[in-house]
Design an enzyme around this catalytic site. Structure first.
Site, PDB file in Angstrom:
ATOM      1  N   TYR A   1     -84.392  -7.790  40.688  1.00  0.00           N
ATOM      2  CA  TYR A   1     -83.706  -9.039  40.328  1.00  0.00           C
ATOM      3  C   TYR A   1     -83.832  -9.237  38.828  1.00  0.00           C
ATOM      4  O   TYR A   1     -84.925  -9.165  38.269  1.00  0.00           O
ATOM      5  CB  TYR A   1     -84.365 -10.216  41.066  1.00  0.00           C
TER       6      TYR A   1
ATOM      7  N   GLU B   1     -76.820 -13.693  36.467  1.00  0.00           N
ATOM      8  CA  GLU B   1     -77.847 -13.230  37.405  1.00  0.00           C
ATOM      9  C   GLU B   1     -77.375 -11.948  38.085  1.00  0.00           C
ATOM     10  O   GLU B   1     -76.224 -11.865  38.510  1.00  0.00           O
ATOM     11  CB  GLU B   1     -78.085 -14.317  38.452  1.00  0.00           C
TER      12      GLU B   1
END
Ligand code: GDP
Ligand code: MN
Length: 380
Positions: free
Chosen positions: A101, A190
């Protein structure tokens, strides 16, 4: 402005971040063609402005065109958290060894961009942050210094990436992400998951991308990405007319000039025992066209049972606003009762004008609280 995954990936691509090849499709047939062109295994991905698509059945692997068409048929029209799927992104499927991530958001408290990186990607990042904060590397970037190579290393070691080849690729992607963030005036970017393939290639498998609305004038190409059909019709109309409009779920339509006044009007409606159905902010204006536009948008909401007009005349004089209201009511028919509170510059003249010429469904009240009480009564 939130971008779809495929639009965010297009921006990633422009800044050099590796993404898979893909095609947009709006029908099962187009999905089939896309899968044919891409060849091999593909992934059929719902394009909606919300997360958690995988869990909701909006992401499916397909072995070829037949299966892609079949999945497309199942996913199109699906409701994911209140968003109906109208578009699909068909992408060459990736083999996944690991899911990381990586995000870059604007931290208002620190007035700096904030990187977050963890090896535990793919799943809900909130969970990782809450349960194992040490697994999440965090790093602020000073806007004057920009993103420095030592910071990339700190991020990578902080998250415990040990493979040198991976380290190198991730450092580069972090730098490219920072360039994309600054270069598009983003407030959030993101990548979840940022994957490592079995061959060791690192790439962005998903994108979440939010660009600052106030900077869109600098990026006409991104502004054009806005999908008007994704908004409810009233919000679309408001946007086209440059009126600030927010849908709520009560029964009193609220119209005011200036964000502060509008916010307090919502509170006063609640104090009077009612609930706002929506609100419109006329901003500094109050000319006839502005009033017509706002009234049209507010009264188009079927939940509205009465309309509360709260105007404080400063630079915009109340008599101007009163003329605007009268002109608006002349050019359109509104059946809901309208309660008007005018105060400030030329309030007396404004009220007089309304009292003389207003239709029977228009009521003038002297104070904000009186007006709110009346509007709530009339909505009952
Ligand atoms: P989200 O659920 O809305 O965050 O959608 P993502 O694009 O992140 O996809 C959710 C999950 O689907 C990913 O974490 C992957 O596990 C899986 N997935 C997505 N694309 C691929 C792909 O190309 N290959 C494989 N094997 N899995 C994928
Ligand atoms: Mn994701």
């Amino acid at each position: 402005m939130d971008l779809y995954e495929y639009q965010g990936k297009e921006l990633f691509r422009r800044f050099g971040i590796p993404v898979s090849e893909g095609r947009l499709a709006t029908s099962p047939e187009e999905a089939r063609t896309a899968a044919q062109e891409l060849g091999g295994q593909v992934v059929v991905k719902a394009q909606v402005l919300t997360g958690g698509r995988g869990k909701a059945g909006g992401i499916k692997l397909a072995d070829g065109p037949d299966e892609a068409e079949e999945h497309a048929r199942a996913i199109l029209g699906l409701d994911i958290n209140g968003h109906v799927v109208r578009k699909l992104w068909i992408e060459s499927a990736s083999a996944i060894a690991r899911e990381y991530y990586l995000s870059l958001t604007f931290d208002r408290g620190e007035k700096k961009a904030l990187f977050m990186f963890t090896k535990e990607g793919g799943i809900d990042i909130e969970e990782v942050a809450a349960e194992r904060p040490e697994a999440l590397a965090r790093l602020h970037v000073d806007p004057l210094e920009g993103f420095q190579p030592y910071q990339a290393r700190r991020l990578i070691y902080g998250a415990g990436i040990e493979n040198p080849d991976e380290q190198k690729q991730i450092a580069k992607i972090a730098e490219q992400l920072y360039a994309a963030f600054v270069g598009t005036d983003a407030v959030l970017t993101e990548i979840n998951p940022l994957i490592v393939t079995p061959e060791g290639q690192v790439k962005a498998l998903d994108s979440k991308f939010t660009v600052d609305d106030n900077a869109l004038y600098k990026h006409p190409d991104i502004a054009e990405m806005r999908d008007l059909e994704a908004y409810p019709p009233e919000e679309r109309a408001a946007r086209e007319k440059d009126v600030t409009y927010v849908k709520l779920d009560g029964e009193v339509g609220v119209l005011g000039n200036g964000a502060g006044l509008v916010m307090s009007t919502l509170d006063v409606v609640a104090l009077a025992g009612g609930r706002p159905a929506n609100f419109c902010d006329l901003g500094g204006g109050g000319d006839a066209q502005g009033v017509v536009d706002a009234l049209e948008i507010i009264s188009a909401d079927p939940q509205v049972r009465s309309i509360l007009f709260n105007i404080f005349g400063g630079i915009t004089r109340c008599d101007e606003v009163a003329r605007g209201i009268l002109q608006a009511l002349n050019s359109m028919s509104i059946e809901d009762p309208i309660v008007v509170r005018l105060d400030g510059t030329n309030a007396e003249e404004g009220r007089q004008l309304l009292q003389e010429a207003a239709p029977p469904n228009l009521h003038v009240e002297p104070t904000m609280l009186d007006a709110a009480k009346r509007a709530v009564e009339l909505a009952a």
